[in-house]
Design a protein around this motif. Structure first.
Motif, PDB file in Angstrom:
ATOM      1  N   LEU A 297      37.010  34.502  17.871  1.00 29.74           N
ATOM      2  CA  LEU A 297      37.812  35.711  17.642  1.00 29.74           C
ATOM      3  C   LEU A 297      38.024  35.969  16.160  1.00 29.74           C
ATOM      4  O   LEU A 297      37.994  37.107  15.695  1.00 29.74           O
ATOM      5  N   TRP A 298      38.254  34.899  15.442  1.00 30.80           N
ATOM      6  CA  TRP A 298      38.483  35.038  13.993  1.00 30.80           C
ATOM      7  C   TRP A 298      37.263  35.652  13.333  1.00 30.80           C
ATOM      8  O   TRP A 298      37.370  36.547  12.491  1.00 30.80           O
TER       9      TRP A 298
ATOM     10  N   GLU B 160      35.057  37.563  14.758  1.00 32.21           N
ATOM     11  CA  GLU B 160      34.978  38.986  15.139  1.00 32.21           C
ATOM     12  C   GLU B 160      35.946  39.841  14.335  1.00 32.21           C
ATOM     13  O   GLU B 160      35.602  40.911  13.858  1.00 32.21           O
ATOM     14  N   ARG B 161      37.168  39.335  14.225  1.00 33.20           N
ATOM     15  CA  ARG B 161      38.217  40.199  13.668  1.00 33.20           C
ATOM     16  C   ARG B 161      38.282  40.181  12.159  1.00 33.20           C
ATOM     17  O   ARG B 161      38.696  41.147  11.543  1.00 33.20           O
ATOM     18  N   ARG B 162      37.958  39.045  11.574  1.00 33.12           N
ATOM     19  CA  ARG B 162      38.239  38.913  10.140  1.00 33.12           C
ATOM     20  C   ARG B 162      37.020  38.998   9.252  1.00 33.12           C
ATOM     21  O   ARG B 162      37.144  39.135   8.049  1.00 33.12           O
TER      22      ARG B 162
ATOM     23  N   THR C 229      45.969  32.789  20.026  1.00 37.05           N
ATOM     24  CA  THR C 229      47.104  33.516  19.435  1.00 37.05           C
ATOM     25  C   THR C 229      47.902  32.620  18.486  1.00 37.05           C
ATOM     26  O   THR C 229      48.410  33.092  17.470  1.00 37.05           O
TER      27      THR C 229
ATOM     28  N   PHE D  47      46.177  32.797  15.201  1.00 38.34           N
ATOM     29  CA  PHE D  47      46.443  34.055  14.495  1.00 38.34           C
ATOM     30  C   PHE D  47      47.887  34.120  14.015  1.00 38.34           C
ATOM     31  O   PHE D  47      48.173  34.636  12.939  1.00 38.34           O
TER      32      PHE D  47
ATOM     33  N   LYS E 246      49.043  34.585  10.220  1.00 42.12           N
ATOM     34  CA  LYS E 246      49.955  35.665   9.807  1.00 42.12           C
ATOM     35  C   LYS E 246      51.147  35.098   9.037  1.00 42.12           C
ATOM     36  O   LYS E 246      51.536  35.621   7.987  1.00 42.12           O
TER      37      LYS E 246
ATOM     38  N   GLU F 289      51.568  39.675  22.512  1.00 44.26           N
ATOM     39  CA  GLU F 289      50.114  39.630  22.629  1.00 44.26           C
ATOM     40  C   GLU F 289      49.614  38.666  23.685  1.00 44.26           C
ATOM     41  O   GLU F 289      48.438  38.687  24.039  1.00 44.26           O
TER      42      GLU F 289
END
Ligand code: SF4
Lengths: 471, 261
Positions: free
Chosen positions: A465-466, A468-470, B22, B25, B29, B247
């Protein structure tokens, strides 16, 4: 005592089914650990005393030969005798010979873990000498023909009802309908029984919490005073101790005594602290004519200088048992031999061999509570890991677990492959979950899902995911 | 003099990577909110604890070297787990102390590795951003974080700033939950008894949510609570602090819960 350490898993399963045991262990883990904390809070220098105690024992272990010799010559100077036993069999023979020489029929005994380690009771019995345990807990389990389940509270696994039943069964001379549901009543009855034994005994056998080199004294702590009667009434006193119990001076002994009871039960000191220096002197009021100390090695010198050297600092306070979540779940008997809890899992492989005790070092969450409460600051989790290393190195673990580990480790060093496999795994678990938050069962994860659900993975892996997103 | 934003390598941990991105992330953050530049090296896998705790020091060393090589270029290495951070900080130097080529590198990595909450508070002096979470929660102190790294107050300090959140202490907050890595699958019945002490203790507080800082323990406790049919929610505290609870549902909960198998 026959070791059942190899059957640890089965022992533990049985223990977990025992509701009496569960109630007893709940009481233990809600009692002693909190008392210890309160006692520590009352003594500002408690942490400093732990450091000092650790340093005293560390120093002794570096100079053990010196202090043991000093102890020996002091004992002899005072008219006592010292016997060296390299293993349990030698110690048993020495003790039996002394008993036979004294013409002993009855031997009173105060609580001694070394006595358990060398299984002295069975040996005496087999040779026509009757040993009688005088510590209340030990007395109870002797009647029940059970081993102790805790270093300082040997009958902790029993409820009062069980004790009452045992007394009714074994003490036939009292009225069958006598009340025995108060601790006081149980105590009185045991006292009545034991008084006769104290007076009849020909030999008193005790352990020793400390061997004080400068004075040739042994120190004994009890809460019942039974050690004092055991050693002063008969004509002969035998103290049995393992060699690592030595300390240089009385001052050192008191330092250690200040952490011992606090760590064990939260008491400032045990109710009785006794120093014994040799046999009765001419102007002493009482005391034994003969004083023997049996010093047991039984694997200790092997541990000196090894990875398990630090374990020899142990003063058998039991704090690590009281706070251990695993001990709290299964109690002492499941460990399968004399010792239990974290200290037992480190010590017993050293005495019995790792082949016999493979589960013990593994049956720990390595939570570190034991080390955090150990007055001697023994790094118990690190030593459990050392045993696991030896087990792995000596191929004592199962082929299946070794293969799984190898496979996983191979992946862990190949990030590309690892990510691909993990991605597949996540997808597989997601599909099984079908939108539910957790899985009730999962192939190859039976150990997990036997007792708990497995929270399902969120979606993709974090790294995927990282990316993909970042990026 | 312009101070450069510290460059942080986020070590997500294998469990977060696999089960709960999550948390990764959320950690990123929080670190960015606290003024860091965050990167996630794609070379990361696991800290090697399963091998280390199983006595396979050979593999544990090999994995340690792999992690060191992947992370030593950062100013800091941060993990949302006291257990994994503890492995890097406390155990890598011991594992590699006799390896001339690696001992110093292991030591250097150890010095700059931190658990997330202790990094935010102790190192960065960051006291939290804005977040809201309506719950009465109790906090589980994971063993390695607590006893190896001294993490106790840090997450509580941060959580105190979350609007709507009330923290209640439980009597056995510091007790092991019975996870212990492979322990919980090798000795499931012992582990069950230990986690039951935990779940009973947290139910006794009356809290509706359990928060913690280590996903392994949280998955164990959440899994057991689910099996018991409890309604207590379980989350990693980073999700709450980063305001990312919208989320992802609490651990072990999903949209089709209650559907037939
Ligand atoms: S290992 Fe430490 S805590 Fe355990 S019995 Fe020995 S001295 Fe006490």
């Amino acid at each position: 005592m026959e070791a059942t350490t190899r059957q640890f898993t089965g022992n533990a399963r049985q223990a977990l089914k025992n509701d009496n045991l569960r109630a007893a262990l709940d009481k233990l883990s809600h009692g002693f650990p909190y008392k210890r904390l309160e006692a520590a809070a009352r003594l500002p220098e408690f942490e400093a005393l732990r450091d000092q105690s650790r340093d005293i024992k560390a120093h002794v272990l570096e100079n053990l030969d010196f202090y043991l010799q000093q102890f020996e010559s002091k004992v002899i100077e005072q008219g006592g005798q010292v016997h060296w036993a390299k293993d349990a069999a030698e110690a048993r023979d020495i003790i039996l010979a002394i008993c036979q020489e004294a013409g002993a029929e009855t031997v009173t005994k105060s609580k001694s873990m070394i006595g358990e380690e060398i299984a002295i009771n069975g040996h005496l019995e087999a040779n026509g000498v009757r040993p009688v345990e005088t510590d209340l807990g030990e007395y109870i389990i002797q009647l029940r023909k059970e081993p102790p389940s805790h270093l300082i509270a040997p009958a902790i696994h029993l409820s009062m009802d069980q004790v009452a039943d045992t007394f009714k069964d074994k003490h036939r001379e009292f009225a069958a309908d006598r009340p025995l549901d108060q601790p006081r009543e149980l105590l009185e009855e045991a006292r009545t029984m034991l008084r006769r034994e104290f007076l009849a005994a020909d030999v008193g056998l005790t352990g020793a919490n400390l061997l004080i080199a400068e004075t040739g004294s042994i120190a004994l702590v009890t809460n019942e005073g039974n050690a004092d009667l055991t050693l002063t009434l008969p004509n002969t006193h035998i103290a049995i101790a393992s060699i690592e119990k030595a300390v240089p001076t009385l001052e050192d002994a008191t330092t250690i005594l200040r952490v011992l009871a606090r760590s064990a039960t939260g008491q400032e000191l045990s109710v009785y602290t006794t120093f014994v220096s040799g046999p009765k002197r001419p102007d002493d009021m009482d005391g034994p004519e003969n004083f023997h100390v049996v010093l047991l090695d039984n694997g200790r010198t092997q541990m000196l200088g090894s990875e398990f050297h630090d374990m020899l600092r142990c003063i058998r306070c039991g704090a690590c048992l009281n706070s251990c979540p695993v001990y709290g779940a299964i109690g002492g008997h499941a460990y399968g031999w004399v010792y239990s809890g974290p200290m037992g899992s480190v010590l017993m492989p050293g005495i019995l061999g790792l082949e016999q005790t493979g589960d013990l070092p593994n049956a720990s969450t390595l939570c570190g509570t034991c080390e955090s409460v150990c007055p001697m600051r023994i790094p118990l989790p690190a030593m459990l890991r050392r045993w696991r290393e030896q087990q792995h190195a000596r191929r004592l673990t199962s082929t299946k677990s070794r293969m799984m580990l190898k496979l996983w480790a191979m992946l862990a060093r190949r990030p590309g492959l690892y990510r691909a496999v993990m991605g597949l795994g996540v997808g597989f678990m997601r599909a099984l979950a079908g939108g539910r938050g957790s899985l009730k069962s999962l192939p190859f994860a039976g150990g997990w899902t036997a007792v708990r659900d497995l929270p399902a993975p969120e979606g993709k892996t974090f790294t995927a995911l990282w990316k993909e997103r970042r990026k | 003099m312009i101070q450069q934003a510290p460059h942080v390598g986020l070590f997500a941990t294998c469990l977060v990577d696999l089960m709960r991105p999550t948390v990764g992330f959320a950690a990123a953050k929080l670190l960015e909110d606290a003024g860091c530049r965050v990167d996630v090296p794609m070379d990361q896998t696991c800290c090697g604890q399963p091998a280390y705790n199983s006595g396979d020091t050979g593999e544990a060393r090999a994995i340690a070297k792999h992690v060191i090589a992947a992370f030593e270029g950062f100013d800091y290495v941060v993990a949302p787990s006291g257990s994994c951070a503890g492995t890097l900080r406390v155990h890598y130097p011991q594992l590699l102390k006799d390896d001339a080529a690696w001992a110093a590198r292991a030591e250097a990595l150890a010095q700059k590795t931190h658990e997330l909450f202790s990094f935010l508070t102790d190192v960065l002096n960051w006291m939290g951003g804005e977040a809201r979470y309506d719950a009465t929660a109790t906090y589980h102190d994971s063993c390695s974080g607590l006893r190896e790294l001294g993490i106790k107050q840090q997450p509580r300090t941060l959580l105190a700033g979350v609007e709507g959140l009330e923290l209640k202490e439980s009597r056995e907050a510091e007790a092991c939950c019975g996870f212990g890595g492979l322990f919980c699958v090798k000795y499931p019945d012992i582990s069950e008894r230990i986690v039951d002490v935990k779940t009973a203790d947290l139910e006794a507080t009356g809290a509706d949510t359990l928060l913690g800082g280590d996903l392994g323990c949280l998955m164990n406790i959440a899994g057991r609570l689910k099996r018991q049919g409890s309604a207590v929610k379980v989350r990693h505290a980073a999700e709450v602090l980063a305001g990312m609870t919208g989320e992802v549902p609490p651990l072990g909960e999903g949209k089709n819960d209650g559907a037939e198998d």
